[in-house]
Design an enzyme around this catalytic site. Structure first.
Site, PDB file in Angstrom:
ATOM      1  CD  GLN A  68     -22.667  38.983  42.341  1.00 26.29           C
ATOM      2  OE1 GLN A  68     -23.775  39.086  41.821  1.00 26.29           O
ATOM      3  NE2 GLN A  68     -21.570  38.772  41.610  1.00 26.29           N
ATOM      4  CE1 TYR A 117     -30.058  29.354  35.347  1.00 28.97           C
ATOM      5  CE2 TYR A 117     -30.392  29.891  33.033  1.00 28.97           C
ATOM      6  CZ  TYR A 117     -29.545  29.729  34.109  1.00 28.97           C
ATOM      7  OH  TYR A 117     -28.204  29.938  33.972  1.00 28.97           O
ATOM      8  CG  ASP A 125     -18.755  48.967  34.712  1.00 32.43           C
ATOM      9  OD1 ASP A 125     -18.823  49.783  33.789  1.00 32.43           O
ATOM     10  OD2 ASP A 125     -19.754  48.463  35.267  1.00 32.43           O
ATOM     11  CB  ALA A 126     -19.185  44.958  30.973  1.00 30.03           C
ATOM     12  CE1 TYR A 163     -28.171  31.822  29.863  1.00 29.84           C
ATOM     13  CE2 TYR A 163     -25.855  31.464  30.392  1.00 29.84           C
ATOM     14  CZ  TYR A 163     -26.904  32.318  30.143  1.00 29.84           C
ATOM     15  OH  TYR A 163     -26.699  33.680  30.173  1.00 29.84           O
ATOM     16  CD  GLN A 164     -22.488  28.272  30.970  1.00 33.95           C
ATOM     17  OE1 GLN A 164     -22.088  29.212  30.297  1.00 33.95           O
ATOM     18  NE2 GLN A 164     -22.662  28.350  32.280  1.00 33.95           N
ATOM     19  CD  GLU A 195     -17.932  38.183  36.442  1.00 37.66           C
ATOM     20  OE1 GLU A 195     -18.444  38.795  37.414  1.00 37.66           O
ATOM     21  OE2 GLU A 195     -18.596  37.592  35.572  1.00 37.66           O
ATOM     22  CG  ASP A 217     -23.358  34.216  31.153  1.00 39.35           C
ATOM     23  OD1 ASP A 217     -24.554  34.201  31.510  1.00 39.35           O
ATOM     24  OD2 ASP A 217     -22.497  33.426  31.598  1.00 39.35           O
ATOM     25  CG  ASP A 255     -20.163  30.463  34.681  1.00 35.79           C
ATOM     26  OD1 ASP A 255     -19.889  29.840  33.645  1.00 35.79           O
ATOM     27  OD2 ASP A 255     -21.097  31.288  34.754  1.00 35.79           O
TER      28      ASP A 255
END
Length: 364
Positions: A94, A288, A200-201, A124-125, A169, A219, A149
Site C-alpha cells: 500500500q 474517521y 499474513d494473519a 480507538y486504541q 502485521e 485492528d 502502529d
C-alpha cells in the site's frame, strides 16, 4: 526518500499529464482551482493533497485516482489541513503517507485513508483493547492482528495479568514509520512480552495451536482489497479456533452511520461461529468517516462472558490507569455505555433487532 517526498508535493496529473505545443505542461483542473484560491507558491498538491489540504481518496488498479465520492463513505469527504509531508512511499502492499497537520498532530494515511492521528487515536486504541480484556478475568495470552502502529500493544501492556502478546502485521513499513513518527503509539513494541510476526494473519492463524489465546484483537483496515478476507466467514472460523473456551474477540466493525450492511453481514457470520455471546459496541473518533467506529465483540462457548458489565475493571488493575501514560478515553462507565445502541441501528440491522432469538445479544 528525500526525492520521493519532494516528488509527492507535485500534482500527480502534472507529473503524468500532457504537454502543450508551446512546451508548457498542462495544468489540471484541481491545480487551477487551488491556484485561484491561494497564492501560487502555496498551491502545491499531489494525488491526495490539494492546496495544502489532505482529502481521503482511494487507490484503483495500482494507479492513484481522486474519488471525493468514496464508495466506503459515499457523498462525503473529510479534509485535514497539511503543514508538512513527513513521509510518502509505496510499500509492498500500500501507499504509506505521514503528514503533520495543523490541528491533529501527525496523521498516518494508508492508500489514501486516514488510519490515525495524534489527537484522537486513544479513543480507538483504548476501546478496542479494554472492551474485551476488561470483560474476562486475568487474560494471559493475547493476539493482535494488524495494529502495526503499536497503539493496541500499548494498551494491552496495562494489563498486568498478560504474560505473552503476539502481533501479526503484514506491512513492515507501517511498523517502521510508526516508530519514527508516532513514538507515543509505537512504545507498545517495547514491552518484553511482545513477539512480532511480520506476515499474513490468515496463514499465521492457520498455524496457531487450537485454543491458544484468551483474547484476540483485530485492528484491520477497511474491508477493501487485501483486507476483504478479514471480514469473511473462513477468517472468523480461524479466529474462533485459536481462542480458548470462553475466550474473546474484538474486531473493528465500521460505522453505524455508513455501513449497516457490513455490520449485518459480520454479526450474522459471528452468530454462526461464536457460541458464547455476540455484541456490537461503538466509540467516537472525529477523524474517521462519520466520526464514529464500531466493534464486534464475541466469545466462544465456555465460561459465560458479560461484555456489558466488565468483570476485570481497569480501575482495579494496579497501575493500569497511568501505565506509560494516563488513560484519556476509556473507563468502566464508558465501557457499559458503548453497548447502548441507537434505535435506527437496531431497526436497520435485523440481527440486533431480533434479540429474543439471539443468544448473548441483550440491550439495555
Amino acid at each position: 526518500m528525500e526525492g520521493g517526498v519532494q516528488r509527492g508535493l507535485e500534482c500527480q496529473k502534472i507529473m503524468d499529464g500532457k504537454v502543450y505545443d508551446n512546451g508548457e505542461k498542462a495544468i489540471p483542473s484541481c491545480c487551477l482551482k487551488a491556484r485561484a484560491a491561494v497564492p501560487e507558491s502555496d498551491a502545491k498538491c499531489h494525488s491526495t493533497v490539494v492546496s495544502g489540504w489532505f482529502t481521503e481518496a482511494r487507490s484503483s488498479s495500482g494507479e492513484k485516482q481522486l474519488y471525493y465520492n468514496n464508495p466506503m463513505w459515499p457523498g462525503a469527504a473529510h479534509s485535514i489541513k497539511v503543514e508538512k509531508i513527513l513521509f510518502q512511499e509505496k510499500s509492498l502492499y500500500q501507499e504509506v503517507l505521514v503528514f503533520e497537520s495543523t490541528n491533529y498532530g501527525n496523521v498516518l494515511v494508508l492508500d489514501g485513508i486516514v488510519q490515525l492521528t495524534d489527537k484522537d487515536e486513544f479513543a480507538y486504541q483504548e476501546m478496542i483493547v479494554h472492551l474485551p480484556l476488561c470483560s474476562i478475568e486475568s487474560p494471559k495470552n493475547v493476539l493482535v492482528v494488524g495494529g502495526g502502529d503499536g497503539g493496541v500493544l500499548r494498551e494491552i501492556s496495562r494489563h498486568t495479568s498478560v504474560e505473552h502478546i503476539d502481533i501479526c502485521e503484514i506491512d513492515e513499513m507501517v511498523i517502521d514509520v510508526s516508530k519514527k513518527f508516532f513514538p507515543e503509539l509505537a512504545l507498545g513494541f517495547e514491552d518484553p512480552r511482545v513477539t512480532l510476526h511480520v506476515g499474513d494473519a490468515v496463514e499465521f492463524l492457520k498455524n496457531s495451536p487450537e485454543g491458544k489465546y484468551d483474547a484476540i484483537v483485530v485492528d484491520s483496515s477497511d474491508p477493501v482489497g487485501p483486507a476483504q478476507e478479514l471480514v469473511e466467514k473462513p477468517f472468523f472460523e480461524t479466529l474462533a479456533r485459536a481462542l480458548r473456551p470462553g475466550g474473546v474477540l474484538c474486531n473493528m466493525a465500521e460505522s453505524m452511520w455508513l455501513h449497516t450492511h457490513l455490520i449485518e453481514d459480520m454479526i450474522s457470520i459471528c452468530r454462526e461461529i461464536f457460541k458464547g455471546s455476540v455484541h456490537y459496541a461503538w466509540t467516537s473518533v472525529p477523524t474517521y468517516p462519520s466520526g464514529v467506529i464500531g466493534f464486534i465483540l464475541c466469545s466462544t462457548e465456555g465460561p459465560p462472558v458479560d461484555f456489558l458489565n466488565p468483570i476485570n475493571p481497569i480501575e482495579k488493575i494496579e497501575g493500569a490507569v497511568k501505565h506509560r501514560r494516563e488513560l484519556r478515553f476509556y473507563n468502566s462507565e464508558v465501557h457499559t455505555a458503548a453497548f447502548s445502541l441507537p434505535s435506527f441501528l437496531k431497526r436497520e440491522v435485523s440481527s440486533l433487532r431480533d434479540s429474543s432469538s439471539t443468544k448473548g445479544l441483550v440491550f439495555p
